[in-house]
Design a protein around this motif. Structure first.
Motif, PDB file in Angstrom:
ATOM      1  N   ASP A 175     -38.842 -18.938 -76.562  1.00 49.70           N
ATOM      2  CA  ASP A 175     -38.114 -18.620 -77.560  1.00 49.70           C
ATOM      3  C   ASP A 175     -36.552 -18.665 -77.558  1.00 49.70           C
ATOM      4  O   ASP A 175     -36.200 -19.130 -78.013  1.00 49.70           O
ATOM      5  N   ARG A 176     -36.116 -18.581 -76.530  1.00 50.92           N
ATOM      6  CA  ARG A 176     -34.672 -18.552 -75.769  1.00 50.92           C
ATOM      7  C   ARG A 176     -34.703 -20.034 -75.446  1.00 50.92           C
ATOM      8  O   ARG A 176     -33.586 -20.682 -75.822  1.00 50.92           O
ATOM      9  N   THR A 177     -35.196 -20.980 -75.757  1.00 52.11           N
ATOM     10  CA  THR A 177     -35.323 -22.539 -75.580  1.00 52.11           C
ATOM     11  C   THR A 177     -35.362 -23.144 -76.579  1.00 52.11           C
ATOM     12  O   THR A 177     -34.527 -23.767 -77.408  1.00 52.11           O
ATOM     13  N   ALA A 178     -35.876 -22.640 -77.571  1.00 51.50           N
ATOM     14  CA  ALA A 178     -36.428 -23.128 -79.428  1.00 51.50           C
ATOM     15  C   ALA A 178     -34.694 -22.449 -79.523  1.00 51.50           C
ATOM     16  O   ALA A 178     -34.569 -23.256 -80.396  1.00 51.50           O
ATOM     17  N   LEU A 179     -34.250 -21.671 -79.413  1.00 49.94           N
ATOM     18  CA  LEU A 179     -32.635 -21.019 -80.225  1.00 49.94           C
ATOM     19  C   LEU A 179     -31.900 -22.295 -79.118  1.00 49.94           C
ATOM     20  O   LEU A 179     -31.021 -22.885 -80.931  1.00 49.94           O
ATOM     21  N   PHE A 180     -32.054 -22.673 -78.306  1.00 47.73           N
ATOM     22  CA  PHE A 180     -31.415 -23.428 -77.993  1.00 47.73           C
ATOM     23  C   PHE A 180     -30.691 -24.810 -78.356  1.00 47.73           C
ATOM     24  O   PHE A 180     -30.473 -25.581 -78.687  1.00 47.73           O
ATOM     25  N   ASN A 181     -32.435 -24.729 -78.178  1.00 47.96           N
ATOM     26  CA  ASN A 181     -32.652 -26.476 -79.027  1.00 47.96           C
ATOM     27  C   ASN A 181     -32.206 -26.700 -80.398  1.00 47.96           C
ATOM     28  O   ASN A 181     -31.824 -27.057 -80.883  1.00 47.96           O
ATOM     29  N   TYR A 182     -32.153 -25.518 -80.839  1.00 48.88           N
ATOM     30  CA  TYR A 182     -32.269 -25.491 -82.547  1.00 48.88           C
ATOM     31  C   TYR A 182     -30.324 -25.458 -82.622  1.00 48.88           C
ATOM     32  O   TYR A 182     -30.329 -26.291 -84.030  1.00 48.88           O
ATOM     33  N   LEU A 183     -30.264 -24.903 -82.036  1.00 46.66           N
ATOM     34  CA  LEU A 183     -28.273 -24.909 -82.357  1.00 46.66           C
ATOM     35  C   LEU A 183     -27.816 -25.897 -81.574  1.00 46.66           C
ATOM     36  O   LEU A 183     -26.979 -26.313 -82.619  1.00 46.66           O
ATOM     37  N   GLN A 184     -28.971 -27.038 -80.996  1.00 48.81           N
ATOM     38  CA  GLN A 184     -27.983 -28.244 -80.651  1.00 48.81           C
ATOM     39  C   GLN A 184     -28.322 -29.461 -81.477  1.00 48.81           C
ATOM     40  O   GLN A 184     -27.733 -30.368 -81.826  1.00 48.81           O
ATOM     41  N   SER A 185     -29.485 -28.683 -82.383  1.00 44.60           N
ATOM     42  CA  SER A 185     -29.911 -29.452 -83.724  1.00 44.60           C
ATOM     43  C   SER A 185     -28.754 -29.562 -84.128  1.00 44.60           C
ATOM     44  O   SER A 185     -28.380 -30.470 -84.963  1.00 44.60           O
ATOM     45  N   LEU A 186     -27.918 -28.580 -83.941  1.00 47.46           N
ATOM     46  CA  LEU A 186     -27.104 -28.587 -85.899  1.00 47.46           C
ATOM     47  C   LEU A 186     -25.992 -29.694 -85.030  1.00 47.46           C
ATOM     48  O   LEU A 186     -25.230 -29.614 -85.721  1.00 47.46           O
ATOM     49  N   GLY A 187     -25.144 -29.515 -83.937  1.00 47.01           N
ATOM     50  CA  GLY A 187     -24.771 -30.208 -84.015  1.00 47.01           C
ATOM     51  C   GLY A 187     -22.484 -29.433 -83.991  1.00 47.01           C
ATOM     52  O   GLY A 187     -23.134 -28.162 -84.326  1.00 47.01           O
ATOM     53  N   PRO A 188     -22.136 -29.774 -83.097  1.00 53.98           N
ATOM     54  CA  PRO A 188     -20.888 -29.018 -82.608  1.00 53.98           C
ATOM     55  C   PRO A 188     -20.085 -29.024 -84.613  1.00 53.98           C
ATOM     56  O   PRO A 188     -20.315 -30.338 -84.771  1.00 53.98           O
ATOM     57  N   ALA A 189     -19.802 -27.714 -84.554  1.00 50.38           N
ATOM     58  CA  ALA A 189     -19.175 -27.924 -85.874  1.00 50.38           C
ATOM     59  C   ALA A 189     -18.316 -26.408 -86.141  1.00 50.38           C
ATOM     60  O   ALA A 189     -18.758 -25.806 -85.368  1.00 50.38           O
ATOM     61  N   GLY A 190     -16.717 -26.821 -86.610  1.00 51.85           N
ATOM     62  CA  GLY A 190     -16.105 -25.661 -87.125  1.00 51.85           C
ATOM     63  C   GLY A 190     -15.624 -25.241 -86.105  1.00 51.85           C
ATOM     64  O   GLY A 190     -14.394 -26.378 -85.241  1.00 51.85           O
ATOM     65  N   GLU A 191     -14.612 -24.335 -85.613  1.00 52.94           N
ATOM     66  CA  GLU A 191     -13.973 -23.705 -84.712  1.00 52.94           C
ATOM     67  C   GLU A 191     -13.599 -22.409 -84.677  1.00 52.94           C
ATOM     68  O   GLU A 191     -14.676 -22.349 -84.367  1.00 52.94           O
ATOM     69  N   TRP A 192     -13.210 -22.359 -82.317  1.00 56.50           N
ATOM     70  CA  TRP A 192     -14.057 -21.108 -81.737  1.00 56.50           C
ATOM     71  C   TRP A 192     -13.296 -19.689 -82.799  1.00 56.50           C
ATOM     72  O   TRP A 192     -12.635 -19.501 -83.248  1.00 56.50           O
ATOM     73  N   ALA A 193     -14.010 -19.018 -82.457  1.00 56.80           N
ATOM     74  CA  ALA A 193     -13.610 -17.904 -82.894  1.00 56.80           C
ATOM     75  C   ALA A 193     -12.315 -17.077 -81.736  1.00 56.80           C
ATOM     76  O   ALA A 193     -12.407 -17.476 -81.128  1.00 56.80           O
ATOM     77  N   PRO A 194     -12.531 -15.857 -82.365  1.00 55.82           N
ATOM     78  CA  PRO A 194     -10.815 -15.420 -81.893  1.00 55.82           C
ATOM     79  C   PRO A 194     -11.316 -14.826 -80.702  1.00 55.82           C
ATOM     80  O   PRO A 194     -12.823 -14.145 -80.217  1.00 55.82           O
ATOM     81  N   ALA A 195     -11.074 -14.414 -79.770  1.00 53.34           N
ATOM     82  CA  ALA A 195     -10.865 -14.324 -78.099  1.00 53.34           C
ATOM     83  C   ALA A 195     -11.184 -12.950 -78.547  1.00 53.34           C
ATOM     84  O   ALA A 195     -10.546 -11.982 -79.577  1.00 53.34           O
TER      85      ALA A 195
END
Length: 165
Positions: free
Chosen positions: A116-136
């Protein structure tokens, strides 16, 4: 006849083989499903709750500038798409194990199996980078310069308590 231990070992092997036989699309679909049932968008997708979950998938998981304040200071829902963009699976698994600040349900993520952790990782990578970093994240006692939701319990109204309501 197989002993009980041998039956469980065989079942474990069959389950592992089944998981390993999943296609890349099936793994990504599993990750999408986990994001949906895990409520990840509730915090990590700005405007998701306000839209009653009607934001397009390409807007999901870009983080938020609305913080969560409490005794730990202020934490922000990170941009998960940027986070995993240059991350390896091993570093993702280590990040989950390391945990972090509330109100992120780290223990729930840590209880997930590796598939399941791997599936989450693969899903997030499939979306591709987008947006801005959240505040620290901010430590306790610092002025909060963004909208935030307080996780500090408030005392009840005295009049209500005295009236027995």
């Amino acid at each position: 006849m197989l002993s009980r231990g041998m039956k469980f070992a065989l079942l474990g092997t069959l389950l592992s083989t089944t998981c390993l036989a999943a296609t890349p699309d099936q793994v990504v679909d599993r990750g999408r499903y986990l994001v949906q049932i895990g409520g990840c968008n509730d915090c990590h997708t700005a405007g998701f709750e306000e839209s009653n979950g009607q934001l397009p998938e390409q807007a999901w998981l870009e983080g938020s500038t609305v913080g969560f304040s409490g005794p730990w200071g202020v934490s922000y829902p990170g941009n998960l798409r940027l986070l995993v963009a240059n991350m390896t699976l091993d570093s993702w698994l280590q990040r989950i194990d390391a945990g972090g600040l509330p109100p992120m349900p780290w223990r729930a993520m840590q209880a997930m199996n590796t598939e399941d952790r791997t599936a989450l990782f693969n899903y997030l990578q499939s979306l591709g980078p987008a947006g801005e970093w959240a505040p620290a994240a901010q430590p306790p006692g610092m002025p909060i310069r963004t909208p935030h939701i307080s996780f500090v319990p408030l005392a009840p109204d005295v009049a209500v308590v005295e009236a027995g309501h």
